[in-house]
Design an enzyme around this catalytic site. Structure first.
Site, PDB file in Angstrom:
ATOM      1  CE  LYS A 151      -1.942   3.080   1.997  1.00 13.21           C
ATOM      2  NZ  LYS A 151      -1.777   4.333   1.435  1.00 13.21           N
ATOM      3  CD  GLU A 208       9.354  12.813  11.691  1.00 17.35           C
ATOM      4  OE1 GLU A 208       8.075  12.283  11.928  1.00 17.35           O
ATOM      5  OE2 GLU A 208      10.393  12.063  11.287  1.00 17.35           O
ATOM      6  CB  CYS A 260      12.804   8.463   8.790  1.00 16.68           C
ATOM      7  SG  CYS A 260      13.676   7.427   7.938  1.00 16.68           S
TER       8      CYS A 260
END
Ligand code: NAD
Length: 496
Positions: free
Chosen positions: A191, A398, A301
């Site tokens: 996905k 973040e 990330c």
């Protein structure tokens, strides 16, 4: 080889045929509901394609196809050498289609074409090759047992693996899941993110051409809904997720609400990059600190989004850093000379600009801070540097954009305390000439990867990648990744 120009990529983009359908059981299909969504390029806001917006019926069909193919043994039942040969063909096809796949990735995600051609697409092919090459070399164990027994410890594929992935390295992050999962013999339902589905859709056809049997590799584009349905599906044995910590927490709950499927999470980060006064090379460290946060528009990330700099070298280091930041001038990512492209979409750009506004209120802006190139219709933000403090919002949350928070410290203990005072623990770095300090600090940093006197190095497949704390569990890459996609079995044979 002649360097390809902006005109080359623009011409190619003008004639590119883009597939937007789901890939289920060996064929492209519209979503059962007939629903689709517009896939927009962040380069100029242009609609690239209408993409299938998959829902429950598509999830059920893909999972059923994956289950059938797994149970039939058309893939899991092949000997490892045969799987390896097919996966190597698939990787070779990805390399043959390097320009097309890189172009799709750049158009879809706004990433510089110089990166998609050198990192994203070759990296995905390499990942498939690496696990293909590994799979006929890893064996099980014969465990010590009573004399009348033979005890085997083997690893078996788990079954149906769902892979739900983000948009910052669309095909590369996906390959870190489907590479080891397929090599181990599982059937996969991928996905991709609704922000960047195009390369995943395209490589499905290449998988088919390479000989991966129908049902073994399926791709379901769509938003959070198909991801959630995969998480809740009772016939999915494992879900490997890369994305935000918030959604990661939900994925764990879906597993708990359904069949306790195995859950592997690669989540967010707020990685500290610590520069001590005895840093061996301030110029190199400044360039690396800029790259750590501005590469890929900060959509990393592992972004070194917190720069912890010692008070004694702060002024000189920040002057170098600002110079290094100037190299990241946002521009059309189809231009091979551009090293900073567009933010993936308008929503993410506004999120980044929102953090910059928050930073202006409690921190000192040292560089950047503006949306640029607005006339293009695309979404571009300057590399931005704030001098701030550890408790500022921009230094704790973040951002996933090109925004660097600089934090000043005075002692090693203070630096380590600040570095570890985060819910995240994905990566960290320290710059020092003192070997003892380097090792001691590396040991004390609570992060899945620690770099010493470098940042973001070692991007090959040999090192496990993942996080401590709320940065997730399990590891992508390296042979350890195979542990996620296999079950351990003990078989005891009584001899007499
Ligand atoms: P996201 O969590 O919003 O989405 C990730 C994927 O989950 C997408 O495919 C999305 O459609 C799907 N999704 C959304 N809601 C869902 C739900 N309720 N149930 C199931 N699936 C759902 O993350 P993102 O914005 O795509 O990516 C950015 C995040 O990914 C950042 O936090 C970043 O740090 C993280 N990331 C981590 C790594 C790593 O390896 N640790 C690598 C890249 C990105």
């Amino acid at each position: 080889m002649e360097k390809k120009t902006l005109a080359y990529w623009q011409d190619k983009a003008a004639t590119l045929k883009i597939e937007g359908r789901a890939f289920i059981d060996g064929a492209y299909r519209e979503a059962y509901s007939g629903r689709s969504f517009e896939c927009v390029s962040p380069i100029d806001g242009r609609v690239l394609a209408n993409v299938a917006d998959c829902g429950a019926a598509d999830v059920d069909a893909a999972v059923a196809a994956a289950r059938r193919s797994f149970n039939d043994g058309v893939w899991a039942g092949l000997n490892p050498r045969a799987r390896k040969a097919i996966l190597l063909r698939w990787a070779a096809l990805m390399r043959e289609h390097l320009d097309e796949l890189s172009l799709l990735e750049t158009l879809d995600a706004g990433k510089p074409i110089s990166d998609t051609t050198s990192v994203d697409v070759p990296g995905a092919a390499y990942c498939v090759e690496w696990f293909a090459e590994a799979i006929d070399k890893v064996g099980g164990e014969v465990a010590p047992a009573d004399h009348h027994l033979v005890g085997l410890v083997t690893r078996e594929p788990i079954g149906v693996v769902a892979a739900v992935v983000p948009w910052n390295f669309p095909i590369l992050m996906a390959s870190w899941k489907f590479g080891p999962a397929l090599a181990a013999g599982n059937s996969v339902v991928l996905k991709p993110s609704e922000k960047s589905p195009l390369t995943a859709i395209r490589v499905a056809q290449l998988a088919h051409e390479a000989g991966i049997p129908a049902g073994v590799f399926n791709v379901l584009p769509g938003g959070g809904e198909p991801g959630k349905l995969l998480g809740l599906h009772r016939d999915v044995d494992c879900i490997a997720f890369t994305g935000s910590t918030n959604v990661g927490k939900q994925i764990m709950q879906y597993a708990g609400q359904s069949n306790l499927k195995r859950v592997w999470l690669e989540l967010g980060g707020k990685s500290p990059n610590i520069v001590l006064p005895d840093c061996p090379d301030l110029d190199r460290a400044a360039n690396a600190a800029a790259g750590a946060i501005f590469y890929n528009m900060g959509e990393m990330c592992t972004a070194g989004s917190r720069l912890l700099v010692h008070r004694d070298i702060k002024d000189v280091f920040l002057a170098k850093l600002v110079e290094a930041a100037k190299a990241y001038k946002p521009g059309n990512p189809l231009d091979p000379d551009v090293s900073m492209g567009a933010i993936v979409d308008k929503i993410q750009m506004e999120r980044v600009l929102g953090y910059i506004e928050a930073g202006r209120k409690d921190s000192k802006l040292l560089f950047g801070g503006e949306r640029v190139n607005e006339a293009t219709g695309g979404f571009y933000v300057e590399p931005t540097v704030f001098d701030t403090h550890h408790d500022a919002r921009i230094a704790r949350e973040e951002i996933f954009g090109p925004v660097l928070s600089v934090i000043t410290f005075s002692t090693i203990d203070e630096a380590v305390r600040i570095a570890n005072d985060s819910d995240y623990g994905l990566a960290a770095a320290v710059w020092t000439s003192n070997l003892t300090n380097a090792h001691e600090i590396a040991r004390r940093l609570r992060a899945g990867t620690v770099w010493v006197n470098c940042y973001d190095e070692g991007g090959d497949m040999n090192f496990p990648f993942g996080g401590f704390k709320e940065s997730g569990n399990g590891r992508d890459k390296s042979l350890h990744a195979l542990e996620k996609y296999t079950e351990l079995k003990s078989t005891l044979v009584r001899l007499r």
